[in-house]
Scaffold this motif. Structure first.
Motif, PDB file in Angstrom:
ATOM      1  N   PRO A  59       0.822  -1.249   0.094  1.00 16.05           N
ATOM      2  CA  PRO A  59      -0.086   0.169  -0.072  1.00 16.05           C
ATOM      3  C   PRO A  59       0.826   1.431   0.063  1.00 16.05           C
ATOM      4  O   PRO A  59       2.171   1.287   0.457  1.00 16.05           O
ATOM      5  CB  PRO A  59      -0.802  -0.024   1.340  1.00 16.05           C
ATOM      6  N   THR A  60       0.221   2.405  -0.551  1.00 19.09           N
ATOM      7  CA  THR A  60       0.799   3.650  -0.583  1.00 19.09           C
ATOM      8  C   THR A  60       0.271   4.528   0.484  1.00 19.09           C
ATOM      9  O   THR A  60      -0.891   4.795   0.277  1.00 19.09           O
ATOM     10  CB  THR A  60       1.110   4.055  -2.059  1.00 19.09           C
ATOM     11  N   ILE A  61       1.116   5.507   1.049  1.00 21.35           N
ATOM     12  CA  ILE A  61       0.683   6.685   1.642  1.00 21.35           C
ATOM     13  C   ILE A  61       1.369   7.884   1.123  1.00 21.35           C
ATOM     14  O   ILE A  61       2.551   7.877   1.086  1.00 21.35           O
ATOM     15  CB  ILE A  61       0.754   6.818   3.088  1.00 21.35           C
ATOM     16  N   GLU A  62       0.566   9.052   0.951  1.00 22.30           N
ATOM     17  CA  GLU A  62       1.400  10.272   0.445  1.00 22.30           C
ATOM     18  C   GLU A  62       1.232  11.105   1.849  1.00 22.30           C
ATOM     19  O   GLU A  62       0.247  11.412   2.082  1.00 22.30           O
ATOM     20  CB  GLU A  62       0.519  10.849  -0.788  1.00 22.30           C
ATOM     21  N   LEU A  63       2.316  11.757   1.963  1.00 20.99           N
ATOM     22  CA  LEU A  63       2.364  12.556   3.069  1.00 20.99           C
ATOM     23  C   LEU A  63       2.632  14.009   2.512  1.00 20.99           C
ATOM     24  O   LEU A  63       3.746  14.443   1.973  1.00 20.99           O
ATOM     25  CB  LEU A  63       3.776  12.323   3.866  1.00 20.99           C
ATOM     26  N   LEU A  64       1.812  14.893   2.430  1.00 23.07           N
ATOM     27  CA  LEU A  64       1.677  16.211   1.749  1.00 23.07           C
ATOM     28  C   LEU A  64       2.262  17.273   2.516  1.00 23.07           C
ATOM     29  O   LEU A  64       1.622  17.686   3.573  1.00 23.07           O
ATOM     30  CB  LEU A  64       0.340  16.523   1.140  1.00 23.07           C
ATOM     31  N   ASN A  65       3.449  17.687   2.286  1.00 21.36           N
ATOM     32  CA  ASN A  65       4.019  18.909   3.105  1.00 21.36           C
ATOM     33  C   ASN A  65       4.196  19.918   2.274  1.00 21.36           C
ATOM     34  O   ASN A  65       4.786  19.945   1.072  1.00 21.36           O
ATOM     35  CB  ASN A  65       5.526  18.628   3.440  1.00 21.36           C
ATOM     36  N   VAL A  66       3.554  21.270   2.681  1.00 19.98           N
ATOM     37  CA  VAL A  66       3.493  22.485   2.170  1.00 19.98           C
ATOM     38  C   VAL A  66       4.501  23.279   2.505  1.00 19.98           C
ATOM     39  O   VAL A  66       4.407  23.508   3.740  1.00 19.98           O
ATOM     40  CB  VAL A  66       2.069  23.002   1.588  1.00 19.98           C
ATOM     41  N   SER A  67       5.263  24.059   1.482  1.00 20.07           N
ATOM     42  CA  SER A  67       6.042  25.229   2.217  1.00 20.07           C
ATOM     43  C   SER A  67       6.259  26.309   1.037  1.00 20.07           C
ATOM     44  O   SER A  67       6.206  26.139   0.091  1.00 20.07           O
ATOM     45  CB  SER A  67       7.720  24.500   2.337  1.00 20.07           C
ATOM     46  N   PHE A  68       6.582  27.539   1.758  1.00 25.22           N
ATOM     47  CA  PHE A  68       6.253  28.603   0.858  1.00 25.22           C
ATOM     48  C   PHE A  68       7.688  29.119   0.832  1.00 25.22           C
ATOM     49  O   PHE A  68       8.495  29.548   1.650  1.00 25.22           O
ATOM     50  CB  PHE A  68       5.346  29.662   1.348  1.00 25.22           C
ATOM     51  N   GLU A  69       7.958  29.924  -0.531  1.00 27.37           N
ATOM     52  CA  GLU A  69       9.061  30.848  -0.477  1.00 27.37           C
ATOM     53  C   GLU A  69       8.498  32.207  -0.059  1.00 27.37           C
ATOM     54  O   GLU A  69       7.321  32.777  -0.267  1.00 27.37           O
ATOM     55  CB  GLU A  69       9.261  31.096  -2.104  1.00 27.37           C
ATOM     56  N   ASN A  70       9.115  32.608   0.939  1.00 30.50           N
ATOM     57  CA  ASN A  70       8.649  33.899   1.820  1.00 30.50           C
ATOM     58  C   ASN A  70       9.627  35.057   1.521  1.00 30.50           C
ATOM     59  O   ASN A  70      10.728  34.874   2.235  1.00 30.50           O
ATOM     60  CB  ASN A  70       8.367  33.530   3.219  1.00 30.50           C
ATOM     61  N   PRO A  71       9.293  36.166   0.871  1.00 26.57           N
ATOM     62  CA  PRO A  71      10.472  37.349   0.499  1.00 26.57           C
ATOM     63  C   PRO A  71      10.445  37.947   1.946  1.00 26.57           C
ATOM     64  O   PRO A  71      11.798  38.519   2.022  1.00 26.57           O
ATOM     65  CB  PRO A  71       9.319  37.933  -0.284  1.00 26.57           C
TER      66      PRO A  71
END
Length: 521
Positions: free
Chosen positions: A286-298
């Motif tokens: 089975p597969t699990i996707e761990l969704l991590n979001v990160s932003f470029e912050n000026p």
């Protein structure tokens, strides 16, 4: 998961009785409907985005009503919405039910339709709604009584808003965009609109408010048994949220987790791994996707690879991967360049309406990009390759802070103050978080589920856990370390998503505060 839109107008003759079906892939714009309401037509694209597998428009002249519905199919058999139940009821349903009897019917909508069909003449639609267990929103029209019923589950995990205009038009919608005069439905309230008296009633509640216990265990005598029981109810909550998905989806489409790397989402990810390990699926690993979001912050000068959440997620993912080698655990690194943030900012502001603060935007836009799932996988030798999320069911750790005292502002409160604050937090979570989050996440054609906000988990957590176990999430950290072996994660401090992902204060205008109203330009 589905999108709901309803319009009743006593002064408007619809052109004709009709049922128009739009197959998967149909582009739906604001001129789709034969309804003369510009509001109805404007909302249609928002509703269609929530259910990419099917949409339909039903108009019934005799009842002066239009229903637009969209479907994201997660259970077999595939069921079109809206549903005409024996010409007595018209049903729209968005969400997932966990009543044991649902399995007999195959999916939630057919189960509710069966309950309505079996109602005696003196039966109550409200009694049917009270019998439902799960996360949902709904509309029901009872032809005989000429009444509409609509609302959200007792926690308010699915978004729903309504409007009654000056000329007695009724609108109900999952999401509206920046259309004024809509009101968010209160979680657990059943709304009843009588078309004969043109009156709206909202005095029916699905449950009383939650009350957090003030009991103390200063010697921690019960810590071991309470943590064991909490582990059990959390595991069962995750299990039913996975097993209620049709197996074909699990075999061909992974389970995804909104993943900052912190304790809440790591507990959920580990429990998903446990549940998948105990079930044998034909697809093999089975597969699990761990969704991590990160932003470029000026403002800070940080790139996505430098954010606290990105660094934490890499470390936490490695720990979970070592614990569960039988599971294919993919850390999906979702980088958001500043230009991309600016491009989608107006759309997210529109989606999350009526929320209009800087803090709401910084949270909503993080969830929007995370659920969109367009990112990268880092391969063993360090190279990165583009990757698009495949999972259409996303699990979230939301609710842990409200149940177990995770916010920094709770750290130094006296027990009675902590009781008061946590009681307020869990009873208001539908207004503070859930309506906004569901609007932006579901727009990407996925469904989010909340294991910590399972009704049994909330009941156990509010009634059975001593209040001093909820200082700095002591009880959840105990579960993480003792039962899930997440020792390297359990001691990580709490960090809100907008600060961990660096989606807050994106510009050098440092005078902005989270409570400031947005400049919509």
């Amino acid at each position: 998961m589905c999108g709901i839109l309803l319009h009743y107008c006593s002064n408007n003759d619809l052109l004709e009785n009709d049922l128009i079906e739009f197959p998967e892939g149909t582009e739906l714009g604001p001129t789709t409907c034969v309804n003369e309401s510009s509001i109805f037509n404007k909302i249609i694209p928002y509703i269609a985005a929530r259910g990419p597998n099917y949409s339909s428009l039903r108009t019934v002249r005799a009842y002066r009503t239009s229903w637009f519905s969209s479907v994201l199919s997660l259970r077999e058999p595939f069921t079109k919405q809206s549903i005409n139940v024996d010409d007595r009821y018209y049903l729209q349903f968005n969400g997932e039910l966990y009543n044991k009897e649902v399995s007999h019917w195959g999916n939630d909508s057919l189960y509710i339709a069966s309950l309505l069909k079996d109602l005696e003449d003196d039966g109550s639609v409200i009694d049917v709604i009270k019998s439902l267990e799960g996360e949902y929103a709904y509309t029901v029209y009872d032809v005989k009584s000429a009444k509409f019923y609509f609302g959200r589950d007792p926690i308010g995990r699915r978004s729903l808003s309504y409007s009654v205009t000056a000329n007695n038009e009724l609108y109900v919608a999952s999401v509206t965009g920046a259309v004024e005069c809509f009101h968010d439905c209160i979680g657990g309230t059943v709304y009843e609109y009588d078309t004969q008296t043109k009156s709206l009633h909202d005095n029916q509640r699905l449950r009383p408010p939650y009350e957090v216990t003030p009991k103390l265990d200063m010697e921690f005598v019960s810590l071991s048994i309470v943590s064991k029981n909490l582990y059990s109810v959390l595991r069962e909550s995750v299990k039913k949220r996975i097993e209620s998905i049709h197996p074909a989806h699990i075999e061909n489409s992974p389970i995804a987790v909104l993943f900052s790397g912190g304790i809440d989402c790591s507990v959920i990810a580990a429990l998903v791994c446990e549940v998948l390990q105990e079930n044998s699926y034909k697809c093999g690993k089975p597969t699990i996707e761990l969704l991590n979001v990160s932003f470029e912050n000026p403002r800070t000068g940080l790139l996505p690879s430098d954010t606290p959440d990105r660094k934490l997620s890499i470390n936490s993912a490695r720990i979970i991967q070592k614990l569960y080698p039988e599971i294919d655990i993919k850390l999906v690194e979702i980088d958001v360049p500043y230009e991309e943030y600016l491009k989608f900012r107006p759309s997210v502001i529109d989606l999350m309406y009526s929320k209009q603060t800087e803090m709401d935007l910084s949270i909503a836009i993080a969830f929007f990009f995370a659920s969109r799932g367009k990112g990268f996988l880092t391969l063993p030798h360090g190279e990165r390759k583009p990757y698009q999320r495949h999972g259409i069911v996303l699990l979230s750790g939301l609710g842990a802070d409200e149940l177990y005292g995770g916010y920094h502002k709770f750290a130094n409160k006296a027990p009675h103050e902590l009781v008061e604050e946590l009681t307020k937090q869990i009873n208001n979570i539908y207004e503070r978080n859930l309506n906004r989050d569901d609007k932006v996440i579901a727009h990407n054609g996925v469904e989010v589920r909340y294991p910590f906000l399972d009704e049994y988990v909330i009941k156990f957590s509010t009634v059975e856990i001593p209040i001093n176990y909820k200082v700095n999430k002591l009880i959840l950290r105990k579960v993480a370390s003792q039962y899930l072996k997440l020792d390297g994660i359990s001691e990580e401090p709490k960090r809100a998503i907008q600060f961990g992902a660096k989606s807050a204060k994106m510009t050098k205008d440092s005078n902005k505060h989270g409570t400031d109203l947005l400049n919509r330009n």
